[in-house]
Design a protein around this motif. Structure first.
Motif, PDB file in Angstrom:
ATOM      1  N   UNK A  80      27.321  15.416  51.269  1.00 49.92           N
ATOM      2  CA  UNK A  80      28.470  15.142  52.141  1.00 49.92           C
ATOM      3  C   UNK A  80      28.175  15.712  53.524  1.00 49.92           C
ATOM      4  N   UNK A  81      28.039  14.842  54.508  1.00 52.34           N
ATOM      5  CA  UNK A  81      27.778  15.293  55.874  1.00 52.34           C
ATOM      6  C   UNK A  81      29.032  15.954  56.438  1.00 52.34           C
ATOM      7  N   UNK A  82      28.835  17.091  57.107  1.00 58.10           N
ATOM      8  CA  UNK A  82      29.961  17.828  57.665  1.00 58.10           C
ATOM      9  C   UNK A  82      29.483  18.740  58.792  1.00 58.10           C
ATOM     10  N   UNK A  83      30.429  19.115  59.636  1.00 56.63           N
ATOM     11  CA  UNK A  83      30.228  20.163  60.626  1.00 56.63           C
ATOM     12  C   UNK A  83      31.407  21.112  60.488  1.00 56.63           C
ATOM     13  N   UNK A  84      31.301  22.278  61.096  1.00 53.76           N
ATOM     14  CA  UNK A  84      32.390  23.254  61.000  1.00 53.76           C
ATOM     15  C   UNK A  84      32.482  24.027  62.303  1.00 53.76           C
ATOM     16  N   UNK A  85      33.724  24.351  62.688  1.00 54.91           N
ATOM     17  CA  UNK A  85      33.940  25.182  63.876  1.00 54.91           C
ATOM     18  C   UNK A  85      35.092  26.139  63.627  1.00 54.91           C
ATOM     19  N   UNK A  86      35.039  27.261  64.325  1.00 52.39           N
ATOM     20  CA  UNK A  86      36.114  28.250  64.270  1.00 52.39           C
ATOM     21  C   UNK A  86      37.163  27.864  65.299  1.00 52.39           C
ATOM     22  N   UNK A  87      38.415  27.999  64.949  1.00 48.37           N
ATOM     23  CA  UNK A  87      39.476  27.690  65.908  1.00 48.37           C
ATOM     24  C   UNK A  87      39.618  28.830  66.906  1.00 48.37           C
ATOM     25  N   UNK A  88      40.810  29.369  67.055  1.00 51.94           N
ATOM     26  CA  UNK A  88      41.121  30.328  68.119  1.00 51.94           C
ATOM     27  C   UNK A  88      40.807  31.785  67.786  1.00 51.94           C
ATOM     28  N   UNK A  89      40.215  32.022  66.621  1.00 48.41           N
ATOM     29  CA  UNK A  89      39.857  33.389  66.245  1.00 48.41           C
ATOM     30  C   UNK A  89      38.558  33.361  65.451  1.00 48.41           C
ATOM     31  N   UNK A  90      37.917  34.516  65.311  1.00 49.96           N
ATOM     32  CA  UNK A  90      36.689  34.594  64.534  1.00 49.96           C
ATOM     33  C   UNK A  90      36.963  34.201  63.086  1.00 49.96           C
ATOM     34  N   UNK A  91      35.965  33.612  62.449  1.00 52.26           N
ATOM     35  CA  UNK A  91      36.097  33.140  61.073  1.00 52.26           C
ATOM     36  C   UNK A  91      35.018  33.798  60.217  1.00 52.26           C
ATOM     37  N   UNK A  92      35.417  34.220  59.034  1.00 56.06           N
ATOM     38  CA  UNK A  92      34.491  34.753  58.044  1.00 56.06           C
ATOM     39  C   UNK A  92      34.666  33.966  56.756  1.00 56.06           C
ATOM     40  N   UNK A  93      33.531  33.487  56.192  1.00 56.58           N
ATOM     41  CA  UNK A  93      33.569  32.661  54.984  1.00 56.58           C
ATOM     42  C   UNK A  93      32.494  33.094  54.004  1.00 56.58           C
ATOM     43  N   UNK A  94      32.727  32.820  52.741  1.00 55.39           N
ATOM     44  CA  UNK A  94      31.715  32.922  51.705  1.00 55.39           C
ATOM     45  C   UNK A  94      31.396  31.493  51.283  1.00 55.39           C
ATOM     46  N   UNK A  95      30.107  31.180  51.245  1.00 57.09           N
ATOM     47  CA  UNK A  95      29.633  29.839  50.877  1.00 57.09           C
ATOM     48  C   UNK A  95      28.868  29.979  49.565  1.00 57.09           C
ATOM     49  N   UNK A  96      29.289  29.226  48.553  1.00 55.31           N
ATOM     50  CA  UNK A  96      28.618  29.250  47.250  1.00 55.31           C
ATOM     51  C   UNK A  96      27.966  27.895  47.047  1.00 55.31           C
ATOM     52  N   UNK A  97      26.649  27.887  46.958  1.00 59.73           N
ATOM     53  CA  UNK A  97      25.857  26.667  46.835  1.00 59.73           C
ATOM     54  C   UNK A  97      25.315  26.577  45.414  1.00 59.73           C
ATOM     55  N   UNK A  98      25.686  25.516  44.681  1.00 64.01           N
ATOM     56  CA  UNK A  98      25.313  25.379  43.275  1.00 64.01           C
ATOM     57  C   UNK A  98      24.507  24.095  43.084  1.00 64.01           C
ATOM     58  N   UNK A  99      23.223  24.244  42.776  1.00 68.92           N
ATOM     59  CA  UNK A  99      22.383  23.081  42.520  1.00 68.92           C
ATOM     60  C   UNK A  99      22.743  22.474  41.169  1.00 68.92           C
ATOM     61  N   UNK A 100      22.695  21.151  41.104  1.00 63.06           N
ATOM     62  CA  UNK A 100      23.003  20.470  39.835  1.00 63.06           C
ATOM     63  C   UNK A 100      21.802  20.452  38.940  1.00 63.06           C
TER      64      UNK A 100
END
Length: 100
Positions: A80-100
Motif C-alpha cells: 500500500x503506497x503511502x506518505x505521512x506527515x506530522x501536523x501542528x506538533x511533533x509526532x511519535x509512533x511505533x511501527x510494527x512490520x510483519x512479513x507474511x
C-alpha cells in the motif's frame, strides 16, 4: 523479558526512523517527526501496524487522507503506497512490520 527506551531523537533532526527490536518475521521501529515534517510516498512488502503515541499524523493513500492520533490504530496491507506527515506538533509512533 526486555524493555526498550523510546527516547526523543528530534533535538538533532526533523525526523528519526530507528529499529527498536525484531524477532522472527517482525520488526519494531520508532518513527518521530517534527511538526510539519514528512516521509515521502513509499511502500513495504509486509503488513504494518502504526501506533501513534503522541501528536497527530496524517497518512496519505493516493489522495485519501487518514488522521491518526493516540486513540487510533492503523493497519496497512503489503504494497500500500503511502506518505505521512506530522501536523501542528511533533509526532511519535511505533511501527510494527510483519512479513507474511
Amino acid at each position: 523479558m526486555q524493555t526498550y527506551d523510546l527516547n526523543n531523537h528530534l533535538e538533532s533532526a526533523p525526523k528519526h526512523i530507528g529499529a527498536l527490536m525484531g524477532f522472527e518475521r517482525t520488526k519494531v521501529l520508532q518513527l518521530q517527526l517534527r511538526a510539519g515534517a514528512f516521509v515521502p510516498e513509499h511502500d513495504t512488502d509486509a503488513d504494518v501496524l502504526i501506533i501513534v503515541q503522541k501528536g497527530t499524523a496524517v497518512f496519505d493513500f493516493s489522495g485519501k487522507q487518514v488522521e491518526l492520533t493516540p486513540q487510533t490504530l492503523l493497519h496497512m496491507l503489503p504494497l500500500e503506497k503511502h506518505s505521512v506527515r506530522a501536523l501542528d506538533e511533533d509526532v511519535e509512533m511505533v511501527v510494527i512490520r510483519i512479513e507474511r
